[in-house]
Design a protein around this motif. Structure first.
Motif, mmCIF file in Angstrom:
data_model
loop_
_atom_site.group_PDB
_atom_site.id
_atom_site.type_symbol
_atom_site.label_atom_id
_atom_site.label_comp_id
_atom_site.label_asym_id
_atom_site.label_seq_id
_atom_site.Cartn_x
_atom_site.Cartn_y
_atom_site.Cartn_z
ATOM 1 N N ARG A 14 -3.504 2.226 8.949
ATOM 2 C CA ARG A 14 -3.578 1.398 7.976
ATOM 3 C C ARG A 14 -2.460 0.645 7.151
ATOM 4 O O ARG A 14 -2.343 -0.584 6.897
ATOM 5 C CB ARG A 14 -4.416 1.896 6.792
ATOM 6 C CG ARG A 14 -4.829 1.102 5.654
ATOM 7 C CD ARG A 14 -5.568 1.485 4.495
ATOM 8 N NE ARG A 14 -6.781 1.845 5.210
ATOM 9 C CZ ARG A 14 -8.046 2.296 4.366
ATOM 10 N NH1 ARG A 14 -7.866 2.861 3.178
ATOM 11 N NH2 ARG A 14 -9.095 2.442 5.094
ATOM 12 N N GLN A 41 -13.356 12.215 4.009
ATOM 13 C CA GLN A 41 -14.015 10.566 4.108
ATOM 14 C C GLN A 41 -12.986 9.893 2.924
ATOM 15 O O GLN A 41 -13.469 8.694 2.506
ATOM 16 C CB GLN A 41 -15.192 10.535 3.670
ATOM 17 C CG GLN A 41 -16.067 11.058 4.760
ATOM 18 C CD GLN A 41 -17.764 10.643 4.722
ATOM 19 O OE1 GLN A 41 -18.399 9.841 5.576
ATOM 20 N NE2 GLN A 41 -18.328 10.825 3.329
ATOM 21 N N MET A 42 -12.011 10.474 2.449
ATOM 22 C CA MET A 42 -11.221 9.908 1.636
ATOM 23 C C MET A 42 -10.327 8.633 2.100
ATOM 24 O O MET A 42 -10.136 7.712 1.690
ATOM 25 C CB MET A 42 -10.310 10.737 0.608
ATOM 26 C CG MET A 42 -10.940 11.710 -0.139
ATOM 27 S SD MET A 42 -10.052 13.320 -0.743
ATOM 28 C CE MET A 42 -8.731 12.044 -1.498
ATOM 29 N N THR A 43 -9.456 8.931 3.395
ATOM 30 C CA THR A 43 -8.619 7.953 3.668
ATOM 31 C C THR A 43 -9.391 6.682 4.097
ATOM 32 O O THR A 43 -8.826 5.718 4.179
ATOM 33 C CB THR A 43 -7.783 8.627 4.900
ATOM 34 O OG1 THR A 43 -6.911 9.676 4.371
ATOM 35 C CG2 THR A 43 -6.777 7.648 5.321
ATOM 36 N N GLN A 67 -11.788 5.532 2.495
ATOM 37 C CA GLN A 67 -12.214 4.757 1.171
ATOM 38 C C GLN A 67 -13.713 4.647 1.682
ATOM 39 O O GLN A 67 -14.309 3.656 1.136
ATOM 40 C CB GLN A 67 -11.649 3.441 1.120
ATOM 41 C CG GLN A 67 -10.047 3.729 0.714
ATOM 42 C CD GLN A 67 -9.377 2.345 0.597
ATOM 43 O OE1 GLN A 67 -9.918 1.461 0.785
ATOM 44 N NE2 GLN A 67 -8.328 2.722 0.245
ATOM 45 N N ILE A 103 -21.935 8.751 8.486
ATOM 46 C CA ILE A 103 -21.132 8.644 9.529
ATOM 47 C C ILE A 103 -22.146 8.622 10.893
ATOM 48 O O ILE A 103 -22.478 7.808 11.549
ATOM 49 C CB ILE A 103 -20.070 9.314 9.994
ATOM 50 C CG1 ILE A 103 -18.960 9.005 8.905
ATOM 51 C CG2 ILE A 103 -19.498 9.018 11.455
ATOM 52 C CD1 ILE A 103 -17.746 9.682 8.751
ATOM 53 N N TRP A 138 0.846 -1.218 0.066
ATOM 54 C CA TRP A 138 0.075 0.054 0.009
ATOM 55 C C TRP A 138 0.892 1.172 -0.190
ATOM 56 O O TRP A 138 1.877 1.319 0.737
ATOM 57 C CB TRP A 138 -1.104 -0.083 1.274
ATOM 58 C CG TRP A 138 -1.957 1.075 1.162
ATOM 59 C CD1 TRP A 138 -3.026 1.333 0.228
ATOM 60 C CD2 TRP A 138 -2.222 1.893 2.114
ATOM 61 N NE1 TRP A 138 -3.728 2.383 0.610
ATOM 62 C CE2 TRP A 138 -3.234 2.938 1.773
ATOM 63 C CE3 TRP A 138 -1.668 2.449 3.486
ATOM 64 C CZ2 TRP A 138 -3.837 3.865 2.477
ATOM 65 C CZ3 TRP A 138 -2.331 3.306 4.247
ATOM 66 C CH2 TRP A 138 -3.381 4.139 3.784
ATOM 67 N N TYR A 179 0.844 5.402 -0.010
ATOM 68 C CA TYR A 179 -0.503 6.542 0.295
ATOM 69 C C TYR A 179 0.293 8.217 0.741
ATOM 70 O O TYR A 179 1.333 7.925 1.371
ATOM 71 C CB TYR A 179 -1.164 6.194 1.588
ATOM 72 C CG TYR A 179 -2.659 6.866 1.329
ATOM 73 C CD1 TYR A 179 -3.572 6.768 0.284
ATOM 74 C CD2 TYR A 179 -3.090 7.522 2.708
ATOM 75 C CE1 TYR A 179 -4.740 7.535 0.404
ATOM 76 C CE2 TYR A 179 -4.321 8.034 2.701
ATOM 77 C CZ TYR A 179 -5.071 8.194 1.565
ATOM 78 O OH TYR A 179 -6.327 8.458 1.671
ATOM 79 N N ARG A 199 -12.480 15.531 1.637
ATOM 80 C CA ARG A 199 -11.342 15.361 2.239
ATOM 81 C C ARG A 199 -11.467 14.159 3.411
ATOM 82 O O ARG A 199 -10.585 13.397 3.679
ATOM 83 C CB ARG A 199 -10.395 16.378 2.469
ATOM 84 C CG ARG A 199 -9.836 17.147 1.192
ATOM 85 C CD ARG A 199 -9.034 18.047 1.400
ATOM 86 N NE ARG A 199 -8.549 18.698 -0.141
ATOM 87 C CZ ARG A 199 -7.479 18.290 -0.561
ATOM 88 N NH1 ARG A 199 -6.624 17.440 -0.289
ATOM 89 N NH2 ARG A 199 -7.236 18.877 -1.835
ATOM 90 N N TYR A 226 -21.049 12.996 3.673
ATOM 91 C CA TYR A 226 -20.449 13.309 4.709
ATOM 92 C C TYR A 226 -21.447 13.775 5.691
ATOM 93 O O TYR A 226 -21.545 15.226 5.685
ATOM 94 C CB TYR A 226 -19.218 13.993 4.448
ATOM 95 C CG TYR A 226 -18.241 14.480 5.616
ATOM 96 C CD1 TYR A 226 -17.827 13.409 6.473
ATOM 97 C CD2 TYR A 226 -17.872 15.848 6.093
ATOM 98 C CE1 TYR A 226 -17.082 13.622 7.621
ATOM 99 C CE2 TYR A 226 -17.082 16.034 6.881
ATOM 100 C CZ TYR A 226 -16.751 14.758 7.704
ATOM 101 O OH TYR A 226 -15.837 15.190 8.904
ATOM 102 N N PRO A 262 -4.629 13.027 2.338
ATOM 103 C CA PRO A 262 -5.110 14.300 1.579
ATOM 104 C C PRO A 262 -5.213 15.597 2.683
ATOM 105 O O PRO A 262 -5.549 16.587 2.254
ATOM 106 C CB PRO A 262 -6.439 13.871 1.051
ATOM 107 C CG PRO A 262 -7.063 12.646 1.760
ATOM 108 C CD PRO A 262 -5.806 11.884 2.181
ATOM 109 N N ARG A 263 -5.120 15.137 4.013
ATOM 110 C CA ARG A 263 -5.270 16.130 4.977
ATOM 111 C C ARG A 263 -4.312 15.768 6.136
ATOM 112 O O ARG A 263 -4.197 14.419 6.427
ATOM 113 C CB ARG A 263 -6.634 16.156 5.690
ATOM 114 C CG ARG A 263 -7.823 16.583 4.802
ATOM 115 C CD ARG A 263 -9.071 16.513 5.843
ATOM 116 N NE ARG A 263 -9.324 15.286 6.793
ATOM 117 C CZ ARG A 263 -9.944 15.099 7.796
ATOM 118 N NH1 ARG A 263 -10.762 16.241 7.869
ATOM 119 N NH2 ARG A 263 -10.156 14.150 8.574
ATOM 120 N N ASP A 278 -5.547 13.088 8.732
ATOM 121 C CA ASP A 278 -5.552 11.734 8.421
ATOM 122 C C ASP A 278 -4.283 10.958 8.548
ATOM 123 O O ASP A 278 -4.238 9.734 8.291
ATOM 124 C CB ASP A 278 -6.285 11.557 6.952
ATOM 125 C CG ASP A 278 -7.561 12.270 6.855
ATOM 126 O OD1 ASP A 278 -8.082 12.098 7.560
ATOM 127 O OD2 ASP A 278 -7.483 12.792 5.850
#
Lengths: 305, 305, 305, 305
Positions: free
Chosen positions: B141, D103-105, D107, B260, B125, B127, D101, B286, B130-131, B134
């Motif tokens: 992960r 919710q991207m990590t 997936q 969520i 993996w 990566y 952003r 979201y 994006p923030r 995270d």
């Protein structure tokens, strides 16, 4: 007939690339067997040193540097120095050995499974030829690609049993004699040389590609053709979406056949083939033959590196 | 609230990954600032040595090894040793520093332009979050992915200004407490432990995913639900094409809302959430909130690593 | 001797994959020439429909679906539906035609220049064989990979002149008879079947790989060997860093030679070859021969898909 | 201050790209909210149609075409038509929506997991910005890249919550006013225009990069500087290995500081900044500020697209 090894060394000679840097292992031995007297091999004990020497040599000599690596781990160790070479805009041919073709799909030990993918982010072109016969042409393209601005590294992976196979004999060995301006620009002296070459030709022909129209050159092409009394062929639509020349013009000869032998026959007797605004050529059916008619020279004006 | 740095060190602690190997540069300094007393950093003077030490340490200790590299050139230098780690099936977290986010798009010096693409062919993996928030989840992960069979390296690129930002506070920090069997198999003792956990739960619930049907488990799921008198929710079709449980069964509660906060509310009051045959969960709009209801544990049976 | 086409259809038959979906063009014609009577080809007029049908058929039939596409544009058009297939965990063989090998390096029209790279992000394995002879083995591996959990698509690009070439005749055609549990787990009934098979063997042998030690199985391996009075060979270090069995144990026979013919000779007369904790096998020099001794069956316990 | 949406529409306006083709979904809605009156959106009911229209529109209009797609499946469906666009050498901006952003990590559904990797083999540049603030600059670079010869598509993935964030305010919005010759060549009229511009400048300065020496321009640079009485700064070695100008020349001012604010201060009061043989600029520490001094124009002569 020549072997892949003979054709490759001849190609390197023609580009004055007779100094090779590297850190070889067993997969590179068939390339080095019978190493020619007019070449020298400079050994680096780690790949970073070998690539760094090739980088500096290329910058100082003005030639394309050549570094030779050992399958997957060798390429892996070299990646940091290849990063530097692309940052330096250094023209560099990077070659690496590979398992014999018969043991690649079974992923035998020393198979470079992702040969073209690993260096891909750092090089201008990354390739493993689909046949032994194509190795010299692939190396020729890598040298060509590396030397176009912005200069940088290009990579070819070579299965170790390819070196003793026969090279292709379709005229692609003339790639040895290919000259590239290396400036990516229509410099005045190049334009003058082309005009002179056109004046000296006894039977020139224009092949008009789709980018003539795309770049606004339609009227210039007509003017050139009428002034030089050139016959004109066009590239079939499979080579791009547009027509490059008016089909109803008296000099228009039609669409070139999209296969090697018939295309070469259609252009027979021309001593100068000027292709403009195209990637030469868009073959589809495979009809083996010479790439160019006997005695012909080809000049290509293109935006496609 | 904790910073990315605090949350990350806490995560590493929870995985007993308090030994770090590396060859850092300036882009790694914010990670190393205020280095905790219970961690140690083992310096390698070249990346091959740093990765090799982390590889051997992981094999000998049974933990996931951690090696910390310096942006593009550091990752490049390490690629040969990362190749070895994947050949060895060594679980390895590979982290690399990156420019500050504000200077990445302009490709300022030390930007790792293809951060995720370079190691991609050799890792499980790869990566770049994006923030900033995270980063801990991404590292979590990567550790998880590296430790699943066949074990191997996983890579995370971390912009250097991320370390002092706030970490996400949606309950994802509970990932610290995540336990994975590491065997990819329904070992008898794991089945027994799950049965016991189910027996002890005061208010368990089943979430049925599409792979129950895809793997032929439809009737087993019905039998389990009836025996344990479980309420059942299904994953909406956006999480895969099939339904995992009969909609006309008296225990069927409907489709979980795909966001969520509402999903967490729908499962409120359950102390054990058993998800089978799904990737948990298929959110789309979201709607921020806690990932799980207060007090709940989640057990996931899945083929999705 | 059989052609690539004959060996491939035989392989598809053995996997009960006699229904093919697709939207073919000229590069797929050599595959479809002499299409066998026991196969059917379901035509889709756009690739999304062809892939979607193959996806649903695979889910409903329990077999690996097969969709056949037309070089670069066909694969391009199919990418959205391939995305769905991977999200659905659908086992899917995706094949695409390619230019003849002689015209690939010159990037003739219909060359799929980045054949393996385009589908790569959405499939479990993406490959273009380095020789015509390897096409059946590549398709066999793609089927195998697609059917392991989590199931998904796998891709093979096939130059159009490969179909009439000779297939490899090294025993790799036995891959047709390969059986895979498809569960990724040591289910009790599989363990029992292996024990029974071991009991019935007249001359079994253990080949011990590095993952025996890596997974904590050292003592179990010794116990098994002593109870079953098995001779033991080890995989050389080139197949991974560790030794899988004590070298000073009386049953230890040494390291297997790392080449096809000598390895097969070393294991001659064994009717059951049990390989544990390894990828079988780590050949390096290429010494052609049969992959297995005559009459032998091989059982492989591995974490390497 | 302007939002990402405002800055992006302003940028598209400046490039006369007020026609947008696409097949949007929910992830594209924030881009389309408050769609400006002077733009039009042409809907395609499948992505192949949307890309094909944008391709033809770009060819016919001479502008960069713009097609807007729906996260992973939309990009997937479009890949065949994007293949055509690159074969046609059509300048094309391809944008696609992405999850928020946050919710991207994890997936979440509709996350485009490999956003930049999927189109990568078919486009000239593929990018997902690391911050919302960088979206306009990324789109500006994609337009620039697409329009350089050989023209082709370029891709930007945009998280759907980026549109309402603040755009960067460091002067990079001046990229709106960037003019590119689009010919990759020092055409005589461009040289003349630059000479004229240099003549009219009241306080011009030369910034000399490493490619001046690499391309054999050392003496020409000295001649230009002496004739025009220009002060000269050099790019630090972090921007490439060579020095571009003699350090002992009386006009030599030193190395530019490699950070935004100090570099801008070092060049203050100059109304024309001529950078030759470099990528402008090689910042490393992040010191926020204006990219250029107030009132300055920058002309860049470079081989780096």
């Amino acid at each position: 007939m020549s072997t892949v090894r003979e054709a490759t060394y001849e190609l390197l000679r023609a580009h004055e690339m007779t100094t090779m840097f590297g850190n070889p292992g067993s997969t590179e031995l068939p390339m080095l067997a019978g190493f020619p007297d007019d070449f020298r091999y400079v050994l680096g004990l780690q790949e970073a040193a070998a690539v760094g020497m090739a980088d500096g040599y290329a910058q100082a000599s003005g030639t394309v540097g050549h570094v030779n690596l050992h399958t997957a781990p060798g390429v892996g160790n070299a990646m940091g120095a290849i990063f530097n070479a692309q940052a330096n805009h250094t023209p560099l041919l990077v070659t690496a050995g590979q398992q014999v073709r018969a043991q690649m799909t079974m992923q035998a030990n020393l198979t470079n499974r992702d040969a073209a993918r690993v260096p891909h982010p750092l090089v201008k072109w990354s390739y493993e030829p689909p046949r032994a016969a194509d190795v010299p042409a692939a190396i020729g393209r890598a040298i060509h690609t590396a030397s176009l601005p912005p200069k940088g590294p290009a990579f070819v992976s070579i299965p170790m049993d390819d070196w003793t196979q026969e090279a292709a004999a379709d005229g692609s060995e003339r790639a040895v004699a290919r000259r590239v301006s290396g400036r990516g620009s229509p410099a005045p002296e190049l334009i003058a040389a082309l005009a002179d070459r056109l004046g000296r030709a006894s039977n020139p022909v224009l092949v008009a590609g789709p980018d003539i129209d795309a770049s606004g050159g339609w009227e210039s092409a007509v003017a050139l053709v009428e002034r030089q009394r050139l016959p004109v062929w066009a590239i079939p639509a499979t080579g791009g979406g547009r027509l490059g020349f008016p089909e109803n013009h008296p000099n228009f000869q039609g669409l070139l056949p999209p296969a090697i032998a018939p295309l070469s026959e259609a252009l027979a007797a021309h001593d100068l083939i000027l292709v403009a605004g195209a990637s030469a050529f868009a073959y589809y059916p495979y009809v083996a033959g010479d790439l160019l008619p006997a005695g012909a020279e080809l000049v290509l004006i293109t935006s496609d590196p």
